[in-house]
Design a protein around this motif. Sequence first.
Motif, PDB file in Angstrom:
ATOM      1  N   ALA A  79       0.838  -1.201   0.000  1.00 40.49           N
ATOM      2  CA  ALA A  79       0.000   0.000   0.000  1.00 40.49           C
ATOM      3  C   ALA A  79       0.879   1.259   0.000  1.00 40.49           C
ATOM      4  CB  ALA A  79      -0.931  -0.010   1.210  1.00 40.49           C
ATOM      5  N   LYS A  80       1.937   1.255   0.810  1.00 41.73           N
ATOM      6  CA  LYS A  80       2.844   2.411   0.862  1.00 41.73           C
ATOM      7  C   LYS A  80       3.502   2.636  -0.492  1.00 41.73           C
ATOM      8  CE  LYS A  80       4.483   1.884   5.687  1.00 41.73           C
ATOM      9  NZ  LYS A  80       5.645   1.347   6.452  1.00 41.73           N
ATOM     10  N   LEU A  81       3.897   1.542  -1.113  1.00 41.80           N
ATOM     11  CA  LEU A  81       4.604   1.638  -2.388  1.00 41.80           C
ATOM     12  C   LEU A  81       3.657   2.088  -3.504  1.00 41.80           C
ATOM     13  CD1 LEU A  81       7.495   1.219  -3.238  1.00 41.80           C
ATOM     14  CD2 LEU A  81       6.961  -1.158  -3.766  1.00 41.80           C
ATOM     15  N   LEU A 117      -1.996  -0.707  -9.640  1.00 36.87           N
ATOM     16  CA  LEU A 117      -3.071  -1.627  -9.264  1.00 36.87           C
ATOM     17  C   LEU A 117      -2.499  -2.586  -8.220  1.00 36.87           C
ATOM     18  CD1 LEU A 117      -5.964  -2.876  -9.868  1.00 36.87           C
ATOM     19  CD2 LEU A 117      -4.769  -4.439 -11.426  1.00 36.87           C
ATOM     20  N   MET A 118      -3.225  -2.752  -7.111  1.00 39.67           N
ATOM     21  CA  MET A 118      -2.771  -3.701  -6.087  1.00 39.67           C
ATOM     22  C   MET A 118      -3.573  -4.993  -6.249  1.00 39.67           C
ATOM     23  SD  MET A 118      -2.156  -1.270  -2.757  1.00 39.67           S
ATOM     24  CE  MET A 118      -3.834  -0.734  -2.444  1.00 39.67           C
ATOM     25  N   GLY A 133      -9.315 -12.685   5.877  1.00 43.46           N
ATOM     26  CA  GLY A 133      -9.140 -11.254   6.132  1.00 43.46           C
ATOM     27  C   GLY A 133      -8.132 -10.580   5.229  1.00 43.46           C
ATOM     28  N   ALA A 134      -7.320 -11.360   4.543  1.00 42.38           N
ATOM     29  CA  ALA A 134      -6.244 -10.768   3.728  1.00 42.38           C
ATOM     30  C   ALA A 134      -6.802  -9.917   2.588  1.00 42.38           C
ATOM     31  CB  ALA A 134      -5.338 -11.865   3.177  1.00 42.38           C
ATOM     32  N   GLN A 135      -7.860 -10.408   1.944  1.00 42.54           N
ATOM     33  CA  GLN A 135      -8.453  -9.679   0.819  1.00 42.54           C
ATOM     34  C   GLN A 135      -9.006  -8.336   1.305  1.00 42.54           C
ATOM     35  OE1 GLN A 135      -9.129 -11.055  -2.569  1.00 42.54           O
ATOM     36  NE2 GLN A 135      -7.500 -12.469  -1.997  1.00 42.54           N
ATOM     37  N   GLU A 136      -9.752  -8.401   2.409  1.00 36.99           N
ATOM     38  CA  GLU A 136     -10.363  -7.184   2.972  1.00 36.99           C
ATOM     39  C   GLU A 136      -9.297  -6.195   3.415  1.00 36.99           C
ATOM     40  OE1 GLU A 136     -11.244 -10.249   3.791  1.00 36.99           O
ATOM     41  OE2 GLU A 136     -13.245 -10.329   2.904  1.00 36.99           O
ATOM     42  N   GLN A 137      -8.226  -6.721   3.963  1.00 34.19           N
ATOM     43  CA  GLN A 137      -7.161  -5.854   4.474  1.00 34.19           C
ATOM     44  C   GLN A 137      -6.559  -4.997   3.352  1.00 34.19           C
ATOM     45  OE1 GLN A 137      -3.906  -8.031   6.165  1.00 34.19           O
ATOM     46  NE2 GLN A 137      -3.074  -6.241   7.223  1.00 34.19           N
ATOM     47  N   LEU A 138      -6.289  -5.636   2.225  1.00 30.56           N
ATOM     48  CA  LEU A 138      -5.718  -4.873   1.115  1.00 30.56           C
ATOM     49  C   LEU A 138      -6.772  -3.919   0.544  1.00 30.56           C
ATOM     50  CD1 LEU A 138      -3.065  -4.475  -0.396  1.00 30.56           C
ATOM     51  CD2 LEU A 138      -3.824  -6.116  -2.092  1.00 30.56           C
ATOM     52  N   ARG A 139      -8.025  -4.401   0.492  1.00 33.64           N
ATOM     53  CA  ARG A 139      -9.094  -3.546  -0.040  1.00 33.64           C
ATOM     54  C   ARG A 139      -9.257  -2.287   0.820  1.00 33.64           C
ATOM     55  NH1 ARG A 139     -13.936  -6.619   0.028  1.00 33.64           N
ATOM     56  NH2 ARG A 139     -13.132  -8.024  -1.556  1.00 33.64           N
ATOM     57  N   LEU A 140      -9.133  -2.477   2.119  1.00 33.88           N
ATOM     58  CA  LEU A 140      -9.258  -1.338   3.042  1.00 33.88           C
ATOM     59  C   LEU A 140      -8.140  -0.321   2.811  1.00 33.88           C
ATOM     60  CD1 LEU A 140     -10.981  -0.338   5.427  1.00 33.88           C
ATOM     61  CD2 LEU A 140      -9.354  -1.461   6.962  1.00 33.88           C
ATOM     62  N   GLY A 144      -6.637   0.077   0.031  1.00 35.44           N
ATOM     63  CA  GLY A 144      -6.975   0.658  -1.267  1.00 35.44           C
ATOM     64  C   GLY A 144      -7.993   1.778  -1.125  1.00 35.44           C
ATOM     65  N   GLU A 145      -8.995   1.552  -0.292  1.00 34.43           N
ATOM     66  CA  GLU A 145     -10.020   2.589  -0.084  1.00 34.43           C
ATOM     67  C   GLU A 145      -9.412   3.823   0.557  1.00 34.43           C
ATOM     68  OE1 GLU A 145     -13.157   0.716   2.137  1.00 34.43           O
ATOM     69  OE2 GLU A 145     -13.627  -0.613   0.428  1.00 34.43           O
ATOM     70  N   ARG A 146      -8.558   3.604   1.528  1.00 35.06           N
ATOM     71  CA  ARG A 146      -7.953   4.740   2.238  1.00 35.06           C
ATOM     72  C   ARG A 146      -7.078   5.597   1.334  1.00 35.06           C
ATOM     73  NH1 ARG A 146      -5.902   1.428   7.121  1.00 35.06           N
ATOM     74  NH2 ARG A 146      -7.795   1.047   8.293  1.00 35.06           N
ATOM     75  N   ILE A 147      -6.349   4.954   0.439  1.00 35.12           N
ATOM     76  CA  ILE A 147      -5.433   5.743  -0.409  1.00 35.12           C
ATOM     77  C   ILE A 147      -6.003   5.972  -1.811  1.00 35.12           C
ATOM     78  CG2 ILE A 147      -3.297   5.207   0.843  1.00 35.12           C
ATOM     79  CD1 ILE A 147      -2.734   2.964  -1.061  1.00 35.12           C
ATOM     80  N   GLY A 148      -7.189   5.438  -2.046  1.00 33.67           N
ATOM     81  CA  GLY A 148      -7.836   5.649  -3.344  1.00 33.67           C
ATOM     82  C   GLY A 148      -7.124   4.956  -4.495  1.00 33.67           C
ATOM     83  N   ILE A 149      -6.643   3.746  -4.217  1.00 34.10           N
ATOM     84  CA  ILE A 149      -5.990   2.967  -5.281  1.00 34.10           C
ATOM     85  C   ILE A 149      -6.731   1.627  -5.428  1.00 34.10           C
ATOM     86  CG2 ILE A 149      -3.855   1.728  -5.901  1.00 34.10           C
ATOM     87  CD1 ILE A 149      -2.319   4.100  -4.645  1.00 34.10           C
TER      88      ILE A 149
END
Length: 295
Positions: A116-118, A130-131, A140-147, A149-154
């Motif tokens: 996410a940082k990168l 695209l992540m 929970g792994a899918q949701e974690q990355l999606r979250l 993504g939502e926070r940084i708008g990616i």
Amino acid sequence: MFKRIRKVFTRFIEKASKVITSRENLEEIIEEFKLELVSNDVAYEAAEEIADKLLEAVGKGEVKSRGELVEKLRLIIKSFFEKAGSLDIFGEALRHNPYKLVFLGVNGVGKTTTIAKLAYLYRLKGFKPLMVAADTFRAGAQEQLRLHGERIGIPVFTGKYGSDPAALAYDAVRYAENRGYNVVLIDTAGRMHTDVDLVNELRKIVRVVKPHRKILVVDALTGNDAVEQARFFDEAVGVDAVIVTKVDAYEQGGVPLSIVYSIGKPVIMIGVGQDYKDLKEFIIDEFLDKIIPEK
Ligand SMILES: Nc1nc2c(ncn2[C@@H]2O[C@H](COP(=O)(O)OP(=O)(O)OP(=O)(O)O)[C@@H](O)[C@H]2O)c(=O)[nH]1
Ligand SMILES: [Mg+2]
């Protein structure tokens, strides 16, 4: 950050520069220094090479003052990093479309956060990232990355739990190609690195996706274990570069040096906190400035 190893260098330089001309007890002082390096996560072979090269330089009369000692230490350590070369994952991304990165690492080291940082950094530099949540294993792994993504708008490409991560990653790359994403960051499941299934799964992802680079993520706080993981992943899957996380809370200091020494691959970035902006380029001279006191 790196406080303990800096103390080791400082103490050694104080002691050694007093006897550098007489050479009295110099071997013992260097031996003690070597052991202190090892107890601050410097790989034994690396510490030994530092000690041997230093003794050799003193023997040849190249090191006769505190200033020369500091300079020699810097040169020896810098040579380890230079041998490993460097990798510019931003420059390379300009030359491939899409530029594909797969992230490897055991569980909890900070892979997902680092991706996410990168991705955030890539976007800041004008890319369209695209992540990909190719961790279909951990709940929970899918949701974690999606979250993230939502926070940084990616955007995040997700799939079903239990589905084949290689197929998911393949679909994600096709999707990126069709939608004009120019950097694809693929998250993988972290498990014990001794897990045979994981290794086969990673190999399959690599075979199918043909990433431009495989980036290993390790947690500095795990010390020697991080170095072991680097060796393991490099042999099992192949590693192009390493990102060391949690450096903000890391005092020993030896991990970046030991990894580079052990697998001969560069450390390209360091994680320095939990915010999206907390990912910094690893710069050799800055690292040397942090661990070795001034002349
Ligand atoms: N202080 C600090 N914490 C970090 C850093 N990088 C990651 N973390 C934290 O480490 C924890 C684990 O991070 P994740 O990104 O979930 O790790 P992971 O490797 O994806 O874990 P798995 O998916 O279980 O394999 C989180 O609480 C992160 O906020 C860092 O550079 N500094
Ligand atoms: Mg994860």
